[in-house]
Structures are given as C-alpha cells and as structure tokens.
Write a protein that holds these residues in place. Structure first.
Motif, PDB file in Angstrom:
ATOM      1  N   THR A 109       4.672  -7.968  -0.967  1.00  0.00           N
ATOM      2  CA  THR A 109       5.038  -8.867   0.118  1.00  0.00           C
ATOM      3  C   THR A 109       5.214  -8.000   1.360  1.00  0.00           C
ATOM      4  N   VAL A 110       4.509  -8.329   2.441  1.00  0.00           N
ATOM      5  CA  VAL A 110       4.543  -7.491   3.643  1.00  0.00           C
ATOM      6  C   VAL A 110       5.049  -8.307   4.831  1.00  0.00           C
TER       7      VAL A 110
ATOM      8  N   GLN B 263      -4.051   3.465   1.140  1.00  0.00           N
ATOM      9  CA  GLN B 263      -4.064   4.098  -0.173  1.00  0.00           C
ATOM     10  C   GLN B 263      -2.918   5.091  -0.328  1.00  0.00           C
ATOM     11  N   THR B 264      -2.604   5.794   0.747  1.00  0.00           N
ATOM     12  CA  THR B 264      -1.481   6.739   0.710  1.00  0.00           C
ATOM     13  C   THR B 264      -0.171   6.008   0.440  1.00  0.00           C
ATOM     14  N   LEU B 265       0.036   4.891   1.120  1.00  0.00           N
ATOM     15  CA  LEU B 265       1.248   4.096   0.900  1.00  0.00           C
ATOM     16  C   LEU B 265       1.283   3.544  -0.527  1.00  0.00           C
ATOM     17  N   LEU B 266       0.153   3.044  -1.002  1.00  0.00           N
ATOM     18  CA  LEU B 266       0.103   2.480  -2.349  1.00  0.00           C
ATOM     19  C   LEU B 266       0.412   3.543  -3.406  1.00  0.00           C
ATOM     20  N   ASP B 267      -0.161   4.714  -3.246  1.00  0.00           N
ATOM     21  CA  ASP B 267       0.089   5.797  -4.201  1.00  0.00           C
ATOM     22  C   ASP B 267       1.573   6.184  -4.213  1.00  0.00           C
ATOM     23  N   TRP B 268       2.149   6.245  -3.036  1.00  0.00           N
ATOM     24  CA  TRP B 268       3.544   6.653  -2.902  1.00  0.00           C
ATOM     25  C   TRP B 268       4.495   5.623  -3.487  1.00  0.00           C
ATOM     26  N   MET B 269       4.209   4.344  -3.262  1.00  0.00           N
ATOM     27  CA  MET B 269       5.120   3.278  -3.717  1.00  0.00           C
ATOM     28  C   MET B 269       4.951   2.929  -5.187  1.00  0.00           C
ATOM     29  N   ALA B 270       3.854   3.312  -5.775  1.00  0.00           N
ATOM     30  CA  ALA B 270       3.475   2.837  -7.112  1.00  0.00           C
ATOM     31  C   ALA B 270       4.562   3.012  -8.158  1.00  0.00           C
ATOM     32  N   ASN B 271       5.186   4.159  -8.215  1.00  0.00           N
ATOM     33  CA  ASN B 271       6.147   4.437  -9.291  1.00  0.00           C
ATOM     34  C   ASN B 271       7.596   4.426  -8.822  1.00  0.00           C
ATOM     35  N   LYS B 272       7.858   3.713  -7.745  1.00  0.00           N
ATOM     36  CA  LYS B 272       9.230   3.667  -7.212  1.00  0.00           C
ATOM     37  C   LYS B 272       9.833   2.280  -7.380  1.00  0.00           C
TER      38      LYS B 272
ATOM     39  N   LEU C 292      -4.035  -3.576   7.648  1.00  0.00           N
ATOM     40  CA  LEU C 292      -3.249  -2.731   6.752  1.00  0.00           C
ATOM     41  C   LEU C 292      -2.360  -3.593   5.863  1.00  0.00           C
ATOM     42  N   ALA C 293      -1.731  -4.602   6.456  1.00  0.00           N
ATOM     43  CA  ALA C 293      -0.843  -5.480   5.692  1.00  0.00           C
ATOM     44  C   ALA C 293      -1.600  -6.209   4.588  1.00  0.00           C
ATOM     45  N   GLU C 294      -2.806  -6.672   4.893  1.00  0.00           N
ATOM     46  CA  GLU C 294      -3.582  -7.386   3.884  1.00  0.00           C
ATOM     47  C   GLU C 294      -4.019  -6.470   2.748  1.00  0.00           C
ATOM     48  N   LYS C 295      -4.244  -5.200   3.053  1.00  0.00           N
ATOM     49  CA  LYS C 295      -4.580  -4.228   2.004  1.00  0.00           C
ATOM     50  C   LYS C 295      -3.421  -4.100   1.008  1.00  0.00           C
TER      51      LYS C 295
ATOM     52  N   PRO D 104     -11.867   3.899  12.733  1.00  0.00           N
ATOM     53  CA  PRO D 104     -10.580   3.209  12.561  1.00  0.00           C
ATOM     54  C   PRO D 104     -10.388   2.667  11.147  1.00  0.00           C
ATOM     55  N   LEU D 105     -11.438   2.085  10.564  1.00  0.00           N
ATOM     56  CA  LEU D 105     -11.301   1.522   9.224  1.00  0.00           C
ATOM     57  C   LEU D 105     -11.106   2.607   8.173  1.00  0.00           C
ATOM     58  N   ASP D 106     -11.752   3.730   8.355  1.00  0.00           N
ATOM     59  CA  ASP D 106     -11.562   4.853   7.433  1.00  0.00           C
ATOM     60  C   ASP D 106     -10.098   5.276   7.450  1.00  0.00           C
ATOM     61  N   GLN D 107      -9.538   5.415   8.635  1.00  0.00           N
ATOM     62  CA  GLN D 107      -8.133   5.825   8.713  1.00  0.00           C
ATOM     63  C   GLN D 107      -7.213   4.760   8.124  1.00  0.00           C
ATOM     64  N   GLN D 108      -7.485   3.500   8.433  1.00  0.00           N
ATOM     65  CA  GLN D 108      -6.669   2.422   7.886  1.00  0.00           C
ATOM     66  C   GLN D 108      -6.687   2.421   6.356  1.00  0.00           C
ATOM     67  N   ASP D 109      -7.871   2.612   5.787  1.00  0.00           N
ATOM     68  CA  ASP D 109      -7.992   2.617   4.330  1.00  0.00           C
ATOM     69  C   ASP D 109      -7.242   3.796   3.725  1.00  0.00           C
ATOM     70  N   GLN D 110      -7.287   4.938   4.406  1.00  0.00           N
ATOM     71  CA  GLN D 110      -6.558   6.102   3.909  1.00  0.00           C
ATOM     72  C   GLN D 110      -5.047   5.883   3.984  1.00  0.00           C
TER      73      GLN D 110
END
Length: 240
Positions: free
Chosen positions: A91-92, A231-240, A81-84, A222-228
C-alpha cells in the motif's frame, strides 16, 4: 523616538509580508508529471483519499510505504514508482503537502497510518527535502515504523544510537544532493543502514517530472533509474 519605532516596526512587517508573498509565489512554480510518466500512468485516474494519493494493491502483503515528495514537486510525479511497489503488494501513500513543501507538514504520515489500520508495517521516506521531513517524523515514531528510506537525501537529526533500518539511495550524477554530501553524513544514520548509489542517475529522475534546475545530466534513462529505485526498495523491504 516613538514615531521612529513605529516606522521601523511597519518597515519590518512590510519586509516580512513581502518575503512571505515571495515564498508563496515561488512555491507556485512546481514540477509536474512528465510526458513520459503520462504515457505509462493514467494520471487523471489516480486514486485519492483524504490525505493525498493512495495506491492500494489487489493482494496486500500487510506492508505500506509513505513517500514524501521533493520540494515543489507534484505528488503524481512519483506515481510510476508507486505503482511498481503497489504491484508487489505494498500500500503506497503520497500525502498532499502545503505549498508542496513536505517540511511544512512532516506529521502527515499520522493521517495515513490511522486511515489504513490493516497495514501492519510502515516504511516512510522521501525524495530530497521530502526525505528530511520523513526523517523528522521517524525520529519521534521509531517504534511504529519498519524502516526509513532516503532518495537523494539524508537525515538532519542523529540516528547513530538507533536500530531503525535505514536505506540511502543516491545517484552518481546528482547535482543537488551530491554523493559526497551523503558520505560526509553517514555518521547520522543508524548502524542498521544500507547505502546504494545508482550509476549514471541524477536528482530529478527519482521522480518523473523532467529536468531540474542545477541538476547534472543523467547517463541513464528516467525509466531505468525509476526501475532501479523500485527494485532497491523492494529488495530492502522484503525481509523486514
């Protein structure tokens, strides 16, 4: 009378020491990175600093993510997840926690933030008990954070009057942090909160460390959930 008091005191001390010893032994049996994670991440080559694991991007975007792991889960179990997130410029940091119980060192984020002054905006959160610990930190540092996120977790304190951006990511088949538990505590979140439930996901798959006791079977990989989650975190953080 004095002899009985001494005996009672010694007995109480013995019980306390036994409880502490039992807790320490219990804490040693933790969840490490799964074989699936090791196939995709060079676990032995992960970068470390004085606080724990650190993932530094080639092209930093000025934002950082602090992730507190779940109780008894090794930090490396969240490396995929961190590498994604790292690949997108974040920076993670995943700090080391005493006995792998983040609740024992909720203030560890201070070390990370001081170490990386080039990061302009910090998001903090965690998985399960790690989310609770992250919320404890956030309560006292709201002005220093860009957001607070929860992976199968919820705050114990009350953020109802806060404007801090918050994100809750839960899983449909979570046997430990039930979706209903989060719904019943939505009043503790800030008004600036988003709630996402991953269909078919479970508790353990917020990391990659295999099955977890008392969890429910997942209906997705597991990988499907990790990818979701990523992406959820990325979408949320994008405009903040």
């Amino acid at each position: 009378m004095v002899k009985w008091s001494v005996r009672l005191l010694l007995a109480a001390i013995a019980v306390l020491l036994a409880a502490i010893a039992g807790f320490v032994i219990y804490a040693q049996f933790d969840y490490g990175p799964s074989a699936e994670l090791k196939e995709r991440v060079a676990v032995d080559a992960l970068e470390r600093d004085g606080s724990g694991l650190i993932f530094q991007p080639e092209k930093p975007n000025g934002k950082g993510v602090i992730l507190y792991q779940g109780a008894k889960v090794e930090a490396a179990a969240y490396a995929y997840l961190a590498e994604k997130l790292q690949a997108e410029g974040y920076t993670v940091a995943i700090p080391d926690m005493p006995l792998k119980f983040p609740i024992l060192a909720a203030g560890k984020a201070d070390e990370v933030i001081v170490t990386y002054p080039a990061v302009e905006k910090w998001f903090i959160g965690g998985h399960s008990l790690g989310g609770v610990a992250a919320a404890q930190y956030a309560e006292e540092h709201q002005d220093e954070l860009a957001g607070l996120y929860f992976l199968a977790a919820y705050p114990v304190g009350d953020f109802a009057l806060s404007d801090l951006p918050m994100l809750s990511v839960s899983a449909e088949n979570d046997g430990l942090t039930l979706p209903q538990d989060i719904k019943e505590r939505q009043m503790l979140f800030s008004a600036n909160s988003e709630f996402i439930e991953i269909a078919g996901g479970n508790h353990a798959q917020f990391g990659l460390y295999g099955e977890q006791k008392n969890d429910l079977p997942a209906a997705i990989s597991p990988l499907d959930q990790q990818d979701q989650v990523a992406q959820t975190l990325l979408d949320w953080m994008a405009n903040k």
